[in-house]
Motif scaffolding. Structure first.
Motif, PDB file in Angstrom:
ATOM      1  N   CYS A   1      -8.771  38.343 -24.309  1.00  0.00           N
ATOM      2  CA  CYS A   1      -8.678  36.877 -24.349  1.00  0.00           C
ATOM      3  C   CYS A   1      -9.588  36.256 -23.288  1.00  0.00           C
ATOM      4  O   CYS A   1     -10.240  35.234 -23.537  1.00  0.00           O
ATOM      5  CB  CYS A   1      -7.242  36.431 -24.109  1.00  0.00           C
TER       6      CYS A   1
ATOM      7  N   LYS B   1      -5.345  29.630 -24.680  1.00  0.00           N
ATOM      8  CA  LYS B   1      -4.054  29.396 -25.333  1.00  0.00           C
ATOM      9  C   LYS B   1      -3.397  30.715 -25.728  1.00  0.00           C
ATOM     10  O   LYS B   1      -2.202  30.935 -25.475  1.00  0.00           O
ATOM     11  CB  LYS B   1      -4.237  28.509 -26.562  1.00  0.00           C
ATOM     12  N   LEU B   2      -4.167  31.604 -26.359  1.00  0.00           N
ATOM     13  CA  LEU B   2      -3.621  32.899 -26.770  1.00  0.00           C
ATOM     14  C   LEU B   2      -3.270  33.742 -25.549  1.00  0.00           C
ATOM     15  O   LEU B   2      -2.210  34.377 -25.503  1.00  0.00           O
ATOM     16  CB  LEU B   2      -4.626  33.640 -27.650  1.00  0.00           C
TER      17      LEU B   2
ATOM     18  N   SER C   1      -2.436  32.705 -22.597  1.00  0.00           N
ATOM     19  CA  SER C   1      -1.243  32.148 -21.963  1.00  0.00           C
ATOM     20  C   SER C   1       0.012  32.515 -22.741  1.00  0.00           C
ATOM     21  O   SER C   1       1.074  32.752 -22.159  1.00  0.00           O
ATOM     22  CB  SER C   1      -1.365  30.617 -21.865  1.00  0.00           C
ATOM     23  N   SER C   2      -0.121  32.559 -24.072  1.00  0.00           N
ATOM     24  CA  SER C   2       1.014  32.952 -24.912  1.00  0.00           C
ATOM     25  C   SER C   2       1.420  34.402 -24.633  1.00  0.00           C
ATOM     26  O   SER C   2       2.619  34.717 -24.546  1.00  0.00           O
ATOM     27  CB  SER C   2       0.638  32.783 -26.391  1.00  0.00           C
TER      28      SER C   2
ATOM     29  N   SER D   1       3.208  34.554 -21.368  1.00  0.00           N
ATOM     30  CA  SER D   1       4.588  34.072 -21.481  1.00  0.00           C
ATOM     31  C   SER D   1       5.518  35.203 -21.917  1.00  0.00           C
ATOM     32  O   SER D   1       6.658  35.317 -21.427  1.00  0.00           O
ATOM     33  CB  SER D   1       4.672  32.918 -22.486  1.00  0.00           C
TER      34      SER D   1
ATOM     35  N   TYR E   1      -8.101  32.667 -16.422  1.00  0.00           N
ATOM     36  CA  TYR E   1      -8.327  31.290 -15.979  1.00  0.00           C
ATOM     37  C   TYR E   1      -9.769  31.085 -15.532  1.00  0.00           C
ATOM     38  O   TYR E   1     -10.382  30.048 -15.810  1.00  0.00           O
ATOM     39  CB  TYR E   1      -7.376  30.934 -14.837  1.00  0.00           C
TER      40      TYR E   1
ATOM     41  N   TYR F   1     -12.192  30.801 -18.388  1.00  0.00           N
ATOM     42  CA  TYR F   1     -11.999  29.543 -19.116  1.00  0.00           C
ATOM     43  C   TYR F   1     -12.463  28.342 -18.294  1.00  0.00           C
ATOM     44  O   TYR F   1     -12.673  27.264 -18.831  1.00  0.00           O
ATOM     45  CB  TYR F   1     -10.519  29.380 -19.484  1.00  0.00           C
TER      46      TYR F   1
END
Length: 207
Positions: free
Chosen positions: A68, A75-76, A78-79, A82, A103, A106
């Motif tokens: 990622c 977004k992916l 971070s998912s 989680s 991070y 990005y």
């Protein structure tokens, strides 16, 4: 073995022949794709692992997060993070390093720095990741601050800073860092040379 020699067609065919592949088999395939730069394929395999409800481990998640990061899929990524938190794996240093890198790739420097400070057992990769996150996004001063605070900087630490400064156009500053570097290597010099060339200072690059 096939993964190590980048023969991924053979690797995947062999994987498909395993009657009931365990998480180690899945991880070997995912990490093999990541190491060879086939990040989308790595995430596809990770998605299959999840759809089949195979019990993923830290290695599964960190390989997916690494993919990622390379694709700037915040977004992916971070998912996935989680899920790591829900499973109680977020204190793992490797996981934290992947988050810093995600991070940084990005461009979310503040988030990368916050993630760095949250790492309990910082290792050299933690420091190098936050230095790279800062310098690659133009925050050279903060990257230099981390370099000064770092207990035992290595060549990657210096190269991350030199590369960011040189690409940002501050060639003299990059040369200054190079002169303080204990053991400059080819990557260090290449960053300086590329910086000169990008600023149309070719004659200086050849000196």
């Amino acid at each position: 073995m096939f993964s190590a020699v980048h023969s991924f067609n053979d690797t995947h065919e062999l994987f498909d022949e395993i009657p009931e592949p365990n998480v180690v088999s899945w991880n070997t395939l995912i990490s093999g794709y990541v190491h060879d730069g086939l990040f989308k394929k790595a995430l596809f395999v990770f998605g299959n692992l999840e759809r089949l409800q195979i019990c993923a481990d830290v290695f599964s998640f960190t390989s997916a997060m690494a993919a990622c990061a390379q694709l700037s899929l915040l977004k992916l990524g971070s998912s996935i993070y989680s899920k790591i938190v829900k499973l109680g794996m977020s204190n793992d240093t490797v996981v934290a390093n992947c988050l810093i890198d995600l991070y940084g790739k990005y461009g979310a420097v503040e988030h990368a720095v916050r993630a760095f400070y949250d790492v309990i057992d910082k290792d050299v990769i933690s420091w190098n990741s936050v230095i790279a996150a800062c310098t690659s996004n133009g925050n050279v001063e903060l990257g230099f601050k981390f370099l000064q605070l770092m207990p035992n900087p290595d060549s990657i630490s210096y190269n991350g800073l030199i590369n960011g400064i040189a690409l940002g156009g501050r060639i003299e500053d990059a040369v200054g860092i190079l002169t303080t570097m204990p053991c400059p290597n080819s990557s260090s010099w290449n960053s300086i040379i590329t910086g000169f060339v990008n600023r149309n200072r070719v004659s200086e690059a050849s000196l």
